[in-house]
Design an enzyme around this catalytic site. Structure first.
Site, PDB file in Angstrom:
ATOM      1  N   GLY B  53      -9.494  96.024   9.801  1.00 35.93           N
ATOM      2  CA  GLY B  53      -8.883  96.812  10.851  1.00 35.93           C
ATOM      3  C   GLY B  53      -7.986  95.955  11.723  1.00 35.93           C
ATOM      4  O   GLY B  53      -8.200  94.745  11.856  1.00 35.93           O
ATOM      5  N   SER B  54      -6.978  96.573  12.338  1.00 33.36           N
ATOM      6  CA  SER B  54      -6.150  95.854  13.314  1.00 33.36           C
ATOM      7  C   SER B  54      -6.911  95.755  14.628  1.00 33.36           C
ATOM      8  O   SER B  54      -7.958  96.372  14.802  1.00 33.36           O
ATOM      9  CB  SER B  54      -4.832  96.586  13.520  1.00 33.36           C
ATOM     10  OG  SER B  54      -4.057  96.513  12.351  1.00 33.36           O
ATOM     11  N   GLY B  55      -6.380  94.965  15.557  1.00 32.80           N
ATOM     12  CA  GLY B  55      -7.034  94.791  16.852  1.00 32.80           C
ATOM     13  C   GLY B  55      -7.769  93.474  16.977  1.00 32.80           C
ATOM     14  O   GLY B  55      -8.356  93.187  18.018  1.00 32.80           O
ATOM     15  N   HIS B  56      -7.752  92.664  15.880  1.00 38.05           N
ATOM     16  CA  HIS B  56      -8.430  91.364  15.905  1.00 38.05           C
ATOM     17  C   HIS B  56      -7.426  90.211  15.863  1.00 38.05           C
ATOM     18  O   HIS B  56      -7.799  89.083  15.519  1.00 38.05           O
ATOM     19  CB  HIS B  56      -9.373  91.240  14.707  1.00 38.05           C
ATOM     20  CG  HIS B  56     -10.312  92.381  14.551  1.00 38.05           C
ATOM     21  ND1 HIS B  56     -11.189  92.738  15.543  1.00 38.05           N
ATOM     22  CD2 HIS B  56     -10.502  93.259  13.529  1.00 38.05           C
ATOM     23  CE1 HIS B  56     -11.897  93.795  15.120  1.00 38.05           C
ATOM     24  NE2 HIS B  56     -11.490  94.131  13.919  1.00 38.05           N
ATOM     25  N   ASP B 109     -14.864  98.288   4.947  1.00 40.77           N
ATOM     26  CA  ASP B 109     -14.119  97.184   4.333  1.00 40.77           C
ATOM     27  C   ASP B 109     -14.660  96.889   2.939  1.00 40.77           C
ATOM     28  O   ASP B 109     -13.897  96.694   1.983  1.00 40.77           O
ATOM     29  CB  ASP B 109     -14.228  95.910   5.184  1.00 40.77           C
ATOM     30  CG  ASP B 109     -13.501  96.035   6.521  1.00 40.77           C
ATOM     31  OD1 ASP B 109     -13.614  97.100   7.154  1.00 40.77           O
ATOM     32  OD2 ASP B 109     -12.828  95.080   6.929  1.00 40.77           O
ATOM     33  N   HIS B 218     -15.892  95.196  17.301  1.00 40.05           N
ATOM     34  CA  HIS B 218     -15.301  96.521  17.487  1.00 40.05           C
ATOM     35  C   HIS B 218     -15.937  97.227  18.664  1.00 40.05           C
ATOM     36  O   HIS B 218     -15.893  98.443  18.775  1.00 40.05           O
ATOM     37  CB  HIS B 218     -15.521  97.392  16.254  1.00 40.05           C
ATOM     38  CG  HIS B 218     -15.105  96.748  14.989  1.00 40.05           C
ATOM     39  ND1 HIS B 218     -15.969  96.026  14.206  1.00 40.05           N
ATOM     40  CD2 HIS B 218     -13.911  96.697  14.375  1.00 40.05           C
ATOM     41  CE1 HIS B 218     -15.319  95.570  13.161  1.00 40.05           C
ATOM     42  NE2 HIS B 218     -14.077  95.954  13.235  1.00 40.05           N
TER      43      HIS B 218
END
Lengths: 214, 332
Positions: B53-56, B109, B218
């Protein structure tokens, strides 16, 4: 009427249309169920994916059951994302493979394809009944369908029995402790929440009953 | 919600456009959302890819380049990328020596990478996968999805990327990745929540005097909520569970990675690192290498994580090898 029922590719396409409709109707509810024990996106993701699947079916017009399963699966996998995409994708991919390169399925063939589809979800998710997942609706549903056919019921009887079993299975997830997926991080705090995946799976079974054995 | 964005639906796509402007040495497939190093595929070299996921950020896209990842697939914020992205990344980096998928242990994932590996293998590409699960905050049992993949992912990507660059074969790079995972342990904490752009409100609420210990990346719940305390005490609450899970003999060497969750500034991170150094000295652990900074983040969350990797000479050598990526760069 039992011997007169044959499920055609057009019926299968109608199933996915109906599933997409009921998912859209229940999208907010699915997302709300996913908020306390997940990441609050199940309704949004399923609505987006089902819409894409319907569009793909309209564009490709599958000729046989295998082609139907593959077209849906690839769309759900890419457009739903997350965990539900590959799980529902595996469902339809296995349904199509088990159904084969044919235009129609008889009663036994329809239920056998559903069994293969449910087994594929179990294999992909490595989950078992009682883990608080989609399978808690899907496995009782397909078992009830098989029992109904074996007892001489029609596909319509089998689908009705499957829908009831799926609904009961969905409700049964509420007191369960989640053992798979993001909800499992919560441990005992997952108790008291109905599983969003089992809920969308009940809608899948119910829309099958409405379209394949109407 | 206050964020520097244009619209919540365009966050990932526009970030990729900006990344392409800032890093013309990378090739970016905007349709499928895949970031590939400019000279891929490198013939005869094992390809190493990751995604999530994006955001990391900077993980994973910021680690694409010589000596680290060959490609990365960003999903939507905190949402797994899809198999079609991963398949495209795999094909784009396959130089004939096979491709390693480095996967963080989250249900989505893992499922998506499994499907991608099956699709790539059907296309005749040799794919190996390693699932990173280093987060000691989660009880590892058959009753959960298992430990989450966190800080050790960054270290595995660096070390395995260097081994692939050095010409090691797929089996060797895979075994090395499994070893990094087996020798790495992490624990994180949060002082504040983060806000997913599409959600518009904080993922969870923390009082002004509260912190969450054992947080995921998250905003998943941690082990427990405790009163906010000093950096020295927080260091202890992060390091103790790690050492309880993977004990060290006196004199053993570690790579210490102190990471910001995005909102914690470096000045605080150095205070935390200083406390971690003192604690490890008490245990007789030699800090052979370190990494301090925001490398695996959770949007704007204030908080930090500590990762300890028990080093051997081979890992140390690959850690030191040249790397040339947007976020990690030395020896190049």
């Amino acid at each position: 009427m039992a011997d007169a029922t044959a499920v055609t590719v057009e019926d299968l396409v109608a199933w996915v249309h109906r599933f997409s409709e009921v998912i859209a109707e229940h999208a907010d509810e699915l997302t709300q169920l996913d908020s306390p024990i997940g990441d609050a996106d199940h309704g949004t993701n399923m609505r987006r994916g089902c819409r894409a699947a319907v569009e793909a079916l309209e564009a490709t017009g599958p000729e046989d059951v295998t082609g139907f399963g593959r077209a849906i699966a690839m769309k759900l996998i890419s457009a739903v994302g997350g965990t539900s995409g590959p799980l529902y994708g595996s469902f339809f991919l296995a349904f199509g493979t088990a159904g084969g390169a044919t235009h129609t399925l008889d009663d036994a063939g329809t239920v056998a394809a559903l069994r293969a589809a449910v087994d594929a979800v179990a294999a992909r998710g490595k989950a078992e009944p009682g883990d608080k997942t989609m399978l808690d609706a899907l496995i009782p549903a397909v078992e009830a369908m098989e029992a109904s056919l074996e007892a001489g019921g029609s596909l319509r009887d089998a689908m009705a029995a499957g829908t009831t079993a799926a609904e009961e299975g969905m409700h049964a997830t509420t007191p369960m402790i989640a053992r798979k997926g993001r909800a499992s991080y919560l441990g005992e705090r997952s108790i008291g929440h109905q599983d969003p995946g089992a809920t969308s799976s009940w809608l899948l079974v119910r829309s099958a009953a409405e379209t394949l054995a109407a | 919600m206050k964020k520097l964005i244009n619209g919540t639906d365009d966050v990932v796509a526009e970030a990729l456009q900006g990344m392409e402007q800032a890093h013309p040495e990378l090739k970016i497939n905007h349709e499928l959302k895949v970031i590939v190093r400019g000279d891929a595929p490198v013939q005869g070299k094992v390809g190493v890819i990751s995604g999530g996921g994006s955001g990391h950020e900077p993980m994973h896209g910021g680690f694409v380049g010589r000596g680290m990842l060959d490609a990365a697939c960003p999903g939507e914020v905190f949402t797994s990328p899809t198999p079609d992205q991963m398949l495209e990344a795999t094909k784009a980096v396959d130089g004939g020596a096979g491709v390693l998928h480095i996967v963080k242990n989250y249900t989505g994932d893992v499922l998506n990478f499994e499907m991608a590996a099956e699709l790539a293998q059907a296309d005749g590409i040799d794919v190996a996968s390693v699932v990173i699960d280093d987060d000691v905050a989660v009880q590892d049992s058959s009753f959960t999805a298992g430990r989450r993949g966190v800080g050790a992912t960054v270290l595995a990507e660096k070390i395995c990327g260097a081994a692939a660059e050095a010409g090691k074969d797929l089996a060797t790079v895979t075994e090395l990745c499994e070893r990094v995972n087996a020798q790495g342990r992490s624990m994180g904490m949060a002082l504040t929540s983060c806000t997913v752009p599409a959600a518009g409100k904080p993922t969870f609420e923390l009082g002004d005097d509260e912190m969450e210990i054992g947080i995921g990346i998250h905003g998943e719940p941690g082990r427990e909520r405790r009163p906010v305390t000093t950096a020295a005490e927080v260091a202890k609450q992060l390091v103790d569970p790690i050492l309880a899970d993977l004990p060290y003999e006196r004199g053993e060497k570690a790579l210490v990675f102190v990471n910001s969750m995005g909102g914690t500034p470096l000045i605080e991170l150095y205070i935390l690192y200083n406390e971690v150094v003192k604690l490890l000295a008490e245990h007789g652990i030699e800090i052979a290498r370190n990494l301090v900074g925001p490398y695996i983040t959770s949007l704007e969350m204030q908080g930090a994580s500590v990762t300890l990797l028990k080093l051997d000479d081979e890992m140390t050598g690959y850690w030191d090898a040249a790397v040339e990526t947007p976020a990690l760069r030395w020896g190049a």
